[in-house]
Design a protein around this motif. Structure first.
Motif, PDB file in Angstrom:
ATOM      1  N   TYR A 104       0.852  -1.177   0.000  1.00 18.93           N
ATOM      2  CA  TYR A 104       0.000   0.000   0.000  1.00 18.93           C
ATOM      3  C   TYR A 104       0.897   1.239   0.000  1.00 18.93           C
ATOM      4  O   TYR A 104       1.692   1.432   0.922  1.00 18.93           O
ATOM      5  N   GLY A 105       0.760   2.096  -0.996  1.00 13.75           N
ATOM      6  CA  GLY A 105       1.630   3.270  -1.126  1.00 13.75           C
ATOM      7  C   GLY A 105       1.188   4.388  -0.193  1.00 13.75           C
ATOM      8  O   GLY A 105       0.209   5.077  -0.466  1.00 13.75           O
ATOM      9  N   ILE A 106       1.915   4.565   0.905  1.00 12.34           N
ATOM     10  CA  ILE A 106       1.494   5.582   1.871  1.00 12.34           C
ATOM     11  C   ILE A 106       1.837   6.978   1.340  1.00 12.34           C
ATOM     12  O   ILE A 106       2.763   7.163   0.551  1.00 12.34           O
ATOM     13  N   THR A 107       1.058   7.946   1.790  1.00 15.20           N
ATOM     14  CA  THR A 107       1.254   9.325   1.355  1.00 15.20           C
ATOM     15  C   THR A 107       0.672  10.270   2.399  1.00 15.20           C
ATOM     16  O   THR A 107      -0.281   9.914   3.097  1.00 15.20           O
ATOM     17  N   LEU A 133       5.487  -5.996   0.304  1.00 19.00           N
ATOM     18  CA  LEU A 133       6.515  -5.024   0.649  1.00 19.00           C
ATOM     19  C   LEU A 133       5.798  -3.876   1.351  1.00 19.00           C
ATOM     20  O   LEU A 133       4.570  -3.799   1.309  1.00 19.00           O
ATOM     21  N   VAL A 134       6.551  -2.987   1.960  1.00 17.79           N
ATOM     22  CA  VAL A 134       5.955  -1.760   2.483  1.00 17.79           C
ATOM     23  C   VAL A 134       5.946  -0.743   1.339  1.00 17.79           C
ATOM     24  O   VAL A 134       6.966  -0.547   0.672  1.00 17.79           O
ATOM     25  N   GLY A 135       4.790  -0.121   1.097  1.00 15.32           N
ATOM     26  CA  GLY A 135       4.675   0.821  -0.014  1.00 15.32           C
ATOM     27  C   GLY A 135       4.773   2.268   0.447  1.00 15.32           C
ATOM     28  O   GLY A 135       4.296   2.636   1.517  1.00 15.32           O
ATOM     29  N   ILE A 136       5.420   3.073  -0.379  1.00 12.18           N
ATOM     30  CA  ILE A 136       5.420   4.533  -0.207  1.00 12.18           C
ATOM     31  C   ILE A 136       5.045   5.102  -1.568  1.00 12.18           C
ATOM     32  O   ILE A 136       5.575   4.653  -2.585  1.00 12.18           O
ATOM     33  N   HIS A 137       4.134   6.092  -1.596  1.00 12.32           N
ATOM     34  CA  HIS A 137       3.828   6.665  -2.908  1.00 12.32           C
ATOM     35  C   HIS A 137       5.097   7.245  -3.525  1.00 12.32           C
ATOM     36  O   HIS A 137       5.565   6.777  -4.552  1.00 12.32           O
ATOM     37  N   ALA A 138       5.637   8.277  -2.888  1.00  8.26           N
ATOM     38  CA  ALA A 138       6.861   8.919  -3.386  1.00  8.26           C
ATOM     39  C   ALA A 138       7.341   9.871  -2.307  1.00  8.26           C
ATOM     40  O   ALA A 138       6.550  10.351  -1.488  1.00  8.26           O
TER      41      ALA A 138
END
Ligand SMILES: [Zn+2]
Length: 340
Positions: A104-107, A133-138
């Motif tokens: 999940y891309g956190i933001t 995996l651990v998601g990060i948006h950007a």
């Protein structure tokens, strides 16, 4: 003449974007990458609910299988349907018979509470045994605190981070902000505007079709010392097509190059999802090697086995009814488009 290979890996996908096809044009025509995000993708992801996510993942997984892709490294965002979203994606892929590595891309785009809930979804899913995996948006949509929290969670759980890096010029300081956090098991999507000597460990995920479509420039990933893998960034999961495009794009800046480098990027996918290499895809054409595939259109899988189970036979999915998946996905797409 047919040939058999392992299952291909799409190293950067957004399954939720499977429902974007046919969506209405945004109110204003975007004139740059930031506006494409704001007017297209950030409106779309905010409108998603769990039922839409389920059918977008079913359709995306089905289309992956129909392209000989047996493993998807997915990067998901649905700010108004966060909790449980990774389970929905994993269950849909399992139903179709495709492997998925979810994140999940956190933001902080929706405030610090949004980032916290995104991080909690990664943690909940991974601690329950989900492959991911651990998601990060950007970096450019996250505070330093959020970047550090995501990196820390990934290290605690022994998994990497899946993050967009320098896709557009607005993320130019990502290498500075991620230095000291990134590790070799991180996946760095795009890296178009990442300096060649950037100092970040991890695998660079090259998405040639998406980069052309968004007019962000050419990443020229051959310049990096990092391993490079290929993704679609959500535009299907046809990895032979993606390889062909990666080859000709590289060729566009270096007419002396052959297809071997882009082929090696395709094969890097097996370092990210090693079990896909043991899957079996029987192709309509052989041999499957860089010089043949680069110049042979229309190669398709006839039969696919994942983990010893036949999931596609005679070019047709065996675990789900492909017509039903397409019908349901179209219904959900209509619901989604009506919200935009
Ligand atoms: Zn992406």
């Amino acid at each position: 003449m047919t040939a058999i290979t392992g299952g291909l890996v799409c190293a950067h996908h957004h399954l939720y974007s499977a429902l974007a096809r046919g969506m209405p044009a945004p109110p204003r025509t975007p004139t740059n990458f930031q506006e494409i995000l704001e007017q297209v993708w950030w409106r779309l992801d905010a409108a998603l609910d769990l039922e839409m996510i389920r059918w977008s993942a079913m359709l995306g997984a089905l289309e992956a299988l129909e392209s000989g892709t047996t493993a998807i490294v997915d990067h998901h965002e649905s700010p108004n349907a966060i909790e449980g979203s990774l389970d929905v994606i994993a269950a849909a892929c399992a139903e179709v018979g495709v492997r998925v590595v979810a994140a999940y891309g956190i933001t902080d785009r929706h405030g610090p509470d949004g980032a916290r809930r995104g991080l909690a979804e990664n943690e909940r899913y991974l601690r329950a045994g989900g492959r991911g995996l651990v998601g990060i948006h950007a970096a450019f949509t996250c505070s330093d605190a959020s970047l550090e929290a995501a990196a820390g969670l990934a290290a605690d759980l022994g998994v990497g981070v899946h993050i967009h890096v320098c896709e557009g010029t607005g993320d130019a300081d990502a290498s500075r902000r991620l230095r000291g956090l990134a590790r070799p098991d991180w996946l760095l999507a795009h890296c178009v505007h990442l300096p060649t000597e950037h100092g970040l460990p991890g695998t660079v995920l090259h998405n040639p079709l998406s980069n052309l479509h968004n007019a962000v420039g050419y990443a020229n990933p051959a310049r990096f010392a990092n391993p490079v893998a290929l993704g679609t960034d959500g535009i299907g999961a046809n990895m032979l097509e993606t390889f062909r495009l990666a080859f000709v794009l590289q060729r566009s800046v270096d007419v002396t190059c052959g297809p071997g480098v882009a082929w090696s990027w395709l094969e890097t996918g097996w370092d990210l999802v090693p079990e896909a290499r043991a899957d079996r895809v029987t192709w309509s054409y052989g041999p499957i090697d860089p010089w043949h595939v680069a110049y042979t259109p229309g190669i398709r899988p006839l039969r696919v086995e994942v983990d010893g189970r036949v999931v596609l036979d005679g070019g047709v999915a065996t675990c789900v009814d492909a017509t039903e998946v397409r019908t349901k996905a179209r219904e959900q797409a209509a619901r989604l488009h009506a919200r935009l």
